[in-house]
Write a protein that holds these residues in place. Structure first.
Motif, PDB file in Angstrom:
ATOM      1  N   GLU A  60     -25.771  90.459  -9.423  1.00 19.25           N
ATOM      2  CA  GLU A  60     -25.559  89.079  -9.872  1.00 19.25           C
ATOM      3  C   GLU A  60     -26.371  88.778 -11.128  1.00 19.25           C
ATOM      4  OE1 GLU A  60     -24.791  86.982  -5.501  1.00 19.25           O
ATOM      5  OE2 GLU A  60     -26.734  86.797  -6.483  1.00 19.25           O
ATOM      6  N   TRP A  61     -27.615  89.244 -11.157  1.00 16.74           N
ATOM      7  CA  TRP A  61     -28.463  88.942 -12.318  1.00 16.74           C
ATOM      8  C   TRP A  61     -27.873  89.517 -13.605  1.00 16.74           C
ATOM      9  CZ3 TRP A  61     -32.633  85.775 -12.754  1.00 16.74           C
ATOM     10  CH2 TRP A  61     -33.251  85.767 -14.017  1.00 16.74           C
ATOM     11  N   ALA A  62     -27.236  90.663 -13.508  1.00 17.73           N
ATOM     12  CA  ALA A  62     -26.628  91.250 -14.703  1.00 17.73           C
ATOM     13  C   ALA A  62     -25.646  90.269 -15.337  1.00 17.73           C
ATOM     14  CB  ALA A  62     -25.931  92.560 -14.350  1.00 17.73           C
ATOM     15  N   PHE A 116     -30.650  80.445 -16.651  1.00 19.03           N
ATOM     16  CA  PHE A 116     -29.760  81.538 -17.044  1.00 19.03           C
ATOM     17  C   PHE A 116     -28.317  81.268 -16.624  1.00 19.03           C
ATOM     18  CE2 PHE A 116     -33.835  83.720 -17.489  1.00 19.03           C
ATOM     19  CZ  PHE A 116     -33.637  84.339 -18.714  1.00 19.03           C
ATOM     20  N   LYS A 117     -28.114  80.550 -15.516  1.00 19.95           N
ATOM     21  CA  LYS A 117     -26.753  80.140 -15.167  1.00 19.95           C
ATOM     22  C   LYS A 117     -26.203  79.189 -16.223  1.00 19.95           C
ATOM     23  CE  LYS A 117     -27.422  78.718 -10.886  1.00 19.95           C
ATOM     24  NZ  LYS A 117     -27.157  78.245  -9.495  1.00 19.95           N
ATOM     25  N   ARG A 118     -27.031  78.270 -16.680  1.00 16.13           N
ATOM     26  CA  ARG A 118     -26.595  77.331 -17.714  1.00 16.13           C
ATOM     27  C   ARG A 118     -26.262  78.073 -19.008  1.00 16.13           C
ATOM     28  NH1 ARG A 118     -26.578  71.856 -18.363  1.00 16.13           N
ATOM     29  NH2 ARG A 118     -27.233  71.658 -16.203  1.00 16.13           N
ATOM     30  N   GLU A 119     -27.061  79.079 -19.336  1.00 21.47           N
ATOM     31  CA  GLU A 119     -26.800  79.883 -20.541  1.00 21.47           C
ATOM     32  C   GLU A 119     -25.413  80.530 -20.492  1.00 21.47           C
ATOM     33  OE1 GLU A 119     -29.687  81.492 -23.210  1.00 21.47           O
ATOM     34  OE2 GLU A 119     -29.155  79.370 -23.179  1.00 21.47           O
ATOM     35  N   GLN A 120     -25.012  80.972 -19.308  1.00 25.39           N
ATOM     36  CA  GLN A 120     -23.736  81.665 -19.146  1.00 25.39           C
ATOM     37  C   GLN A 120     -22.603  80.745 -18.689  1.00 25.39           C
ATOM     38  OE1 GLN A 120     -23.432  84.745 -20.189  1.00 25.39           O
ATOM     39  NE2 GLN A 120     -25.620  84.825 -20.644  1.00 25.39           N
ATOM     40  N   GLY A 121     -22.896  79.462 -18.521  1.00 23.99           N
ATOM     41  CA  GLY A 121     -21.872  78.517 -18.089  1.00 23.99           C
ATOM     42  C   GLY A 121     -21.406  78.739 -16.666  1.00 23.99           C
ATOM     43  N   LEU A 122     -22.321  79.140 -15.776  1.00 21.93           N
ATOM     44  CA  LEU A 122     -21.978  79.453 -14.399  1.00 21.93           C
ATOM     45  C   LEU A 122     -22.518  78.384 -13.458  1.00 21.93           C
ATOM     46  CD1 LEU A 122     -22.882  83.254 -14.387  1.00 21.93           C
ATOM     47  CD2 LEU A 122     -20.592  82.254 -14.553  1.00 21.93           C
ATOM     48  N   LYS A 123     -21.765  78.108 -12.406  1.00 17.63           N
ATOM     49  CA  LYS A 123     -22.233  77.188 -11.368  1.00 17.63           C
ATOM     50  C   LYS A 123     -23.022  77.942 -10.311  1.00 17.63           C
ATOM     51  CE  LYS A 123     -20.592  73.740  -8.017  1.00 17.63           C
ATOM     52  NZ  LYS A 123     -21.188  74.365  -6.809  1.00 17.63           N
ATOM     53  N   ASP A 124     -22.529  79.132  -9.930  1.00 22.03           N
ATOM     54  CA  ASP A 124     -23.176  79.972  -8.924  1.00 22.03           C
ATOM     55  C   ASP A 124     -23.406  81.357  -9.510  1.00 22.03           C
ATOM     56  OD1 ASP A 124     -23.075  77.975  -6.879  1.00 22.03           O
ATOM     57  OD2 ASP A 124     -20.950  78.467  -6.590  1.00 22.03           O
ATOM     58  N   SER A 125     -24.341  82.089  -8.926  1.00 17.24           N
ATOM     59  CA  SER A 125     -24.609  83.437  -9.407  1.00 17.24           C
ATOM     60  C   SER A 125     -23.477  84.392  -9.057  1.00 17.24           C
ATOM     61  CB  SER A 125     -25.931  83.956  -8.840  1.00 17.24           C
ATOM     62  OG  SER A 125     -25.920  83.947  -7.423  1.00 17.24           O
ATOM     63  N   SER A 126     -22.744  84.120  -7.988  1.00 12.93           N
ATOM     64  CA  SER A 126     -21.549  84.873  -7.599  1.00 12.93           C
ATOM     65  C   SER A 126     -20.899  84.121  -6.449  1.00 12.93           C
ATOM     66  CB  SER A 126     -21.900  86.313  -7.177  1.00 12.93           C
ATOM     67  OG  SER A 126     -22.443  86.338  -5.870  1.00 12.93           O
ATOM     68  N   ASN A 127     -19.902  84.746  -5.833  1.00  8.11           N
ATOM     69  CA  ASN A 127     -19.290  84.152  -4.629  1.00  8.11           C
ATOM     70  C   ASN A 127     -19.432  85.094  -3.442  1.00  8.11           C
ATOM     71  OD1 ASN A 127     -17.550  86.134  -5.419  1.00  8.11           O
ATOM     72  ND2 ASN A 127     -15.714  84.854  -5.492  1.00  8.11           N
ATOM     73  N   LEU A 128     -20.502  85.877  -3.436  1.00  8.20           N
ATOM     74  CA  LEU A 128     -20.720  86.828  -2.353  1.00  8.20           C
ATOM     75  C   LEU A 128     -20.894  86.139  -1.002  1.00  8.20           C
ATOM     76  CD1 LEU A 128     -23.124  89.541  -3.856  1.00  8.20           C
ATOM     77  CD2 LEU A 128     -20.723  89.809  -3.223  1.00  8.20           C
ATOM     78  N   GLY A 188     -19.266  79.566   0.402  1.00  5.25           N
ATOM     79  CA  GLY A 188     -19.864  78.278   0.692  1.00  5.25           C
ATOM     80  C   GLY A 188     -21.304  78.154   0.249  1.00  5.25           C
ATOM     81  N   HIS A 189     -21.932  79.275  -0.095  1.00  2.00           N
ATOM     82  CA  HIS A 189     -23.337  79.267  -0.502  1.00  2.00           C
ATOM     83  C   HIS A 189     -23.536  79.762  -1.930  1.00  2.00           C
ATOM     84  CE1 HIS A 189     -25.236  78.507   3.471  1.00  2.00           C
ATOM     85  NE2 HIS A 189     -24.125  79.043   3.933  1.00  2.00           N
ATOM     86  N   GLY A 190     -22.482  80.260  -2.554  1.00  2.00           N
ATOM     87  CA  GLY A 190     -22.634  80.860  -3.880  1.00  2.00           C
ATOM     88  C   GLY A 190     -23.019  82.314  -3.762  1.00  2.00           C
ATOM     89  N   GLY A 191     -24.069  82.695  -4.473  1.00  2.00           N
ATOM     90  CA  GLY A 191     -24.500  84.081  -4.460  1.00  2.00           C
ATOM     91  C   GLY A 191     -25.853  84.260  -3.810  1.00  2.00           C
ATOM     92  N   ILE A 192     -26.271  85.511  -3.735  1.00  2.00           N
ATOM     93  CA  ILE A 192     -27.574  85.819  -3.151  1.00  2.00           C
ATOM     94  C   ILE A 192     -28.693  85.196  -3.969  1.00  2.00           C
ATOM     95  CG2 ILE A 192     -29.183  87.712  -2.707  1.00  2.00           C
ATOM     96  CD1 ILE A 192     -26.760  89.382  -1.858  1.00  2.00           C
ATOM     97  N   MET A 193     -28.599  85.292  -5.294  1.00  2.00           N
ATOM     98  CA  MET A 193     -29.634  84.708  -6.140  1.00  2.00           C
ATOM     99  C   MET A 193     -29.759  83.207  -5.922  1.00  2.00           C
ATOM    100  SD  MET A 193     -31.546  86.702  -7.922  1.00  2.00           S
ATOM    101  CE  MET A 193     -32.320  85.287  -8.696  1.00  2.00           C
ATOM    102  N   ASP A 194     -28.652  82.557  -5.607  1.00  2.00           N
ATOM    103  CA  ASP A 194     -28.699  81.118  -5.341  1.00  2.00           C
ATOM    104  C   ASP A 194     -29.494  80.805  -4.076  1.00  2.00           C
ATOM    105  OD1 ASP A 194     -27.022  80.521  -7.546  1.00  2.00           O
ATOM    106  OD2 ASP A 194     -25.270  81.055  -6.353  1.00  2.00           O
TER     107      ASP A 194
END
Length: 269
Positions: free
Chosen positions: A42-44, A224-236, A239-245
């Motif tokens: 996700e961080w990548a 970094f999510k804002r930099e990439q225009g992302l709401k969640d780090s992933s959808n893994l 309902g919770h987004g990603g692991i990083m979230d």
């Protein structure tokens, strides 16, 4: 969305808790390493790598580094490096959106290593200590309590934005609410354990530092999510987004909690 969050939590929470309680040494390190490697994938994306092959390669690199750290019986200076990184992260957050030179090129990928490797190391080291499960529980409850206190204080009293350019939803009142709740819980626990007055004061200071930096961990991922225009780090995690979230605050709190216990644990209580 709420149903998805509930189902995901019901499935994952018992598995993670069982892993923390039942697994020891190598297998605990493997379980946490798998989680951290997925977080690296996700961080990548947060670092600007959109190609799947690049994200998998970065996750593979992190996994190899974790194996190397385990085999080398990683040295404590990794926790000191984590402290230096989170101080730099604080600068990144406070300067945003300025300071682009500090977020250019491959630097975000290097930052990912600084976020993830010490978090893994801190968890593995804490688990190996006498009373390791209780230490992990203390660190996790500290972060959860900060989140809960911040949520309710922010909802009921929040007026002044904390870092609107990074995370518009966070308020100063929420931060203070999280700090207050964690301090109350920490003092209650330390009184129950019959800590001395000087140890309680040191514990309160340590709790404050860990909680404040857990907020920096949360804000850093938001940056970094804002930099990439992302709401969640992933959808893994549906309902919770990603692991990083889910672990952004812990990535800062765990290594700093471990560093504090490494330096002062024998003097407390």
């Amino acid at each position: 969305m709420l149903k998805q969050r509930f189902i995901t939590g019901i499935i994952l929470a018992p598995l993670v808790i069982a892993g923390f309680v039942l697994l020891d040494s190598l297998w605990f390190a493997v379980m946490v390493g798998a989680i951290v490697s997925l977080a690296a994938w996700e961080w990548a994306r947060l670092a600007g790598i959109t190609a799947q092959v690049g994200r998998v390669a970065y996750a593979g690199l992190v996994a190899l580094l974790l194996i190397g750290l385990y085999l080398a019986s990683w040295p404590p200076y990794l926790l000191w490096l984590s402290l230096l990184w989170w101080l730099l992260a604080l600068v990144l957050v406070l300067q945003y959106p300025e300071g682009r030179a500090l977020r250019a090129g491959l630097l975000p990928l290097a930052y990912g290593l600084a976020v993830l490797l010490p978090a893994w190391a801190g968890l593995v080291w804490l688990r190996a200590q006498n009373g390791g499960l209780w230490l992990l529980l203390a660190a996790v409850v500290m972060v959860w309590a900060a989140d809960i206190g911040a949520y309710f204080a922010g909802k009921s009293l929040g007026k002044r934005k904390l870092m609107p350019r990074v995370s518009p939803g966070k308020t100063l009142e929420g931060l203070l609410g999280g700090v207050l709740l964690t301090q109350l819980l920490a003092v209650g626990a330390m009184l129950y354990l019959n800590w001395s007055a000087s140890s309680i004061l040191a514990g309160m200071l340590g709790t404050l530092v860990v909680v404040l930096f857990s907020v920096v961990g949360d804000l850093t991922e938001s940056l970094f999510k804002r930099e990439q225009g992302l709401k969640d780090s992933s959808n893994l995690l549906p309902g919770h987004g990603g692991i990083m979230d889910r672990i952004d605050s812990l990535t800062a709190a765990i290594p700093l909690f471990a560093l504090g216990w490494f330096l002062f644990g024998s003097l407390l209580g």
